[in-house]
Design a protein around this motif. Structure first.
Motif, short mmCIF file in Angstrom:
data_model
loop_
_atom_site.label_atom_id
_atom_site.label_comp_id
_atom_site.label_asym_id
_atom_site.label_seq_id
_atom_site.Cartn_x
_atom_site.Cartn_y
_atom_site.Cartn_z
N ILE A 212 0.84 -1.21 0.00
CA ILE A 212 0.00 0.00 0.00
C ILE A 212 0.87 1.25 0.00
CG2 ILE A 212 -1.69 1.31 1.34
CD1 ILE A 212 -2.85 -1.31 2.30
N ARG A 213 1.96 1.21 0.80
CA ARG A 213 2.87 2.36 0.84
C ARG A 213 3.53 2.57 -0.51
NH1 ARG A 213 7.03 2.56 5.72
NH2 ARG A 213 5.00 2.71 6.78
N VAL A 214 3.88 1.47 -1.16
CA VAL A 214 4.50 1.57 -2.49
C VAL A 214 3.53 2.21 -3.48
CG1 VAL A 214 5.39 0.25 -4.45
CG2 VAL A 214 6.05 -0.35 -2.12
N LEU A 215 2.26 1.77 -3.43
CA LEU A 215 1.26 2.32 -4.34
C LEU A 215 1.01 3.81 -4.07
CD1 LEU A 215 -1.33 -0.59 -4.52
CD2 LEU A 215 0.28 0.13 -6.29
N LEU B 273 6.86 4.82 -14.02
CA LEU B 273 6.07 4.53 -12.82
C LEU B 273 5.74 3.04 -12.73
CD1 LEU B 273 4.60 5.66 -10.36
CD2 LEU B 273 2.62 6.08 -11.82
N ALA B 274 5.36 2.46 -13.88
CA ALA B 274 5.05 1.03 -13.88
C ALA B 274 6.28 0.19 -13.50
CB ALA B 274 4.54 0.63 -15.27
N TRP B 275 7.44 0.60 -14.03
CA TRP B 275 8.67 -0.12 -13.69
C TRP B 275 8.98 0.01 -12.21
CZ3 TRP B 275 13.30 1.73 -11.74
CH2 TRP B 275 14.38 0.83 -11.73
N PHE B 276 8.78 1.21 -11.68
CA PHE B 276 9.06 1.46 -10.26
C PHE B 276 8.15 0.63 -9.37
CE2 PHE B 276 7.86 3.88 -6.45
CZ PHE B 276 9.08 3.95 -5.81
N VAL B 277 6.86 0.59 -9.70
CA VAL B 277 5.91 -0.18 -8.90
C VAL B 277 6.23 -1.66 -8.95
CG1 VAL B 277 3.49 -0.87 -8.71
CG2 VAL B 277 4.06 1.53 -9.10
N ARG B 278 6.54 -2.15 -10.15
CA ARG B 278 6.85 -3.59 -10.29
C ARG B 278 8.09 -3.97 -9.50
NH1 ARG B 278 7.65 -6.70 -16.11
NH2 ARG B 278 7.98 -8.79 -15.25
N ARG B 279 9.10 -3.12 -9.57
CA ARG B 279 10.34 -3.41 -8.86
C ARG B 279 10.13 -3.35 -7.35
NH1 ARG B 279 15.97 0.05 -9.45
NH2 ARG B 279 17.24 -1.22 -8.03
N SER B 280 9.36 -2.34 -6.91
CA SER B 280 9.12 -2.20 -5.47
C SER B 280 8.31 -3.37 -4.92
CB SER B 280 8.38 -0.88 -5.21
OG SER B 280 9.18 0.22 -5.62
N LEU B 281 7.32 -3.82 -5.70
CA LEU B 281 6.52 -4.95 -5.26
C LEU B 281 7.35 -6.23 -5.22
CD1 LEU B 281 3.15 -4.28 -7.15
CD2 LEU B 281 3.61 -4.03 -4.70
N ALA B 282 8.28 -6.37 -6.19
CA ALA B 282 9.14 -7.54 -6.19
C ALA B 282 10.04 -7.55 -4.97
CB ALA B 282 9.96 -7.57 -7.48
N ARG B 283 10.60 -6.38 -4.63
CA ARG B 283 11.47 -6.30 -3.44
C ARG B 283 10.66 -6.58 -2.17
NH1 ARG B 283 15.39 -0.99 -4.24
NH2 ARG B 283 16.69 -1.88 -5.90
N ALA B 284 9.45 -6.02 -2.11
CA ALA B 284 8.61 -6.25 -0.93
C ALA B 284 8.29 -7.73 -0.74
CB ALA B 284 7.33 -5.41 -1.05
N ALA B 285 8.07 -8.42 -1.89
CA ALA B 285 7.75 -9.84 -1.80
C ALA B 285 8.96 -10.65 -1.33
CB ALA B 285 7.27 -10.34 -3.16
N GLN B 286 10.17 -10.23 -1.75
CA GLN B 286 11.36 -10.96 -1.35
C GLN B 286 11.71 -10.75 0.12
OE1 GLN B 286 14.43 -9.63 -4.00
NE2 GLN B 286 13.62 -10.76 -5.76
N GLU B 287 11.35 -9.56 0.62
CA GLU B 287 11.63 -9.26 2.03
C GLU B 287 10.59 -9.94 2.94
OE1 GLU B 287 11.77 -5.09 2.32
OE2 GLU B 287 13.61 -4.87 1.13
#
Length: 198
Positions: free
Chosen positions: A5-8, A184-198
């Motif tokens: 949610i914070r990423v979005l 923006l789409a690249w940023f959101v995708r990358r942030s969500l990927a990092r969040a999932a890995q953490e």
């Protein structure tokens, strides 16, 4: 761990900032609009007027403004240079200009510094030196709106865009918006990927 949610929310904030920068730039690129002419476009007047007057929604730039008043033979009957006072552009006509149909070809520099151009016509029953242009044969002294034929880029009149068509300035603005959305789409995708890995 980062919250999705914070990423979005951060992504929405970035998009809002980009839109805030793009919209004022787009508005600043809007060309001036020809509102009325005197004589009115397509009207018939009792005699060739002393001048033609074009009224715009904003005050055009005097430098680069040019108006030709062509008679039926194609001869330019304009007398001297056009003058700009407030949002009115006035072009004097040579004394004794012949009767007949006239085509006014105008090119002015819009207040946004972009040249715009167009044409309108009127017909005079008598040669110049007669009555005022406002004494039209239909008895209506009010001028009618005249539609600019095109808005031109500074480099070439042939590369003009219709006043009711697709404005040229929207192309770079559209490119910027597309690039911002892609980033923006690249940023959101990358942030969500990092969040999932953490």
């Amino acid at each position: 761990m980062r919250s999705p949610i914070r990423v979005l929310l951060r992504a929405v904030a970035v998009l809002g900032m980009a839109a805030g920068l793009a919209l004022p730039a787009a508005a600043a690129q809007a060309h001036d609009v020809l509102e009325t002419t005197n004589p009115a476009d397509g009207s018939t007047v009792t005699a060739v007027p002393h001048s033609v007057v074009l009224t715009y929604d904003h005050t055009p730039i005097a430098i680069g403004t040019e108006i030709q008043v062509k008679d039926a033979s194609g001869t330019n009957q304009a007398d001297g240079a056009a003058t700009v006072v407030d949002n009115n552009v006035t072009q004097a006509i040579k004394p004794g200009a012949p009767a007949g149909k006239y085509t006014v070809v105008w090119r002015v520099v819009s207040s946004d510094s972009h040249p715009i151009e167009g044409t309108f016509t009127f017909t005079a029953k008598a040669a110049g030196g007669g009555t005022s242009s406002t004494e039209a044969t239909n008895g209506n002294n009010a001028t009618a709106p005249a539609t600019p034929s095109s808005a031109a880029t500074p480099s070439s009149a042939a590369a003009s865009d219709s006043s009711g068509g697709f404005p040229v300035w929207t192309i770079p603005v559209g490119v910027v918006v597309v690039l911002v959305i892609a980033a923006l789409a690249w940023f959101v995708r990358r942030s969500l990927a990092r969040a999932a890995q953490e």
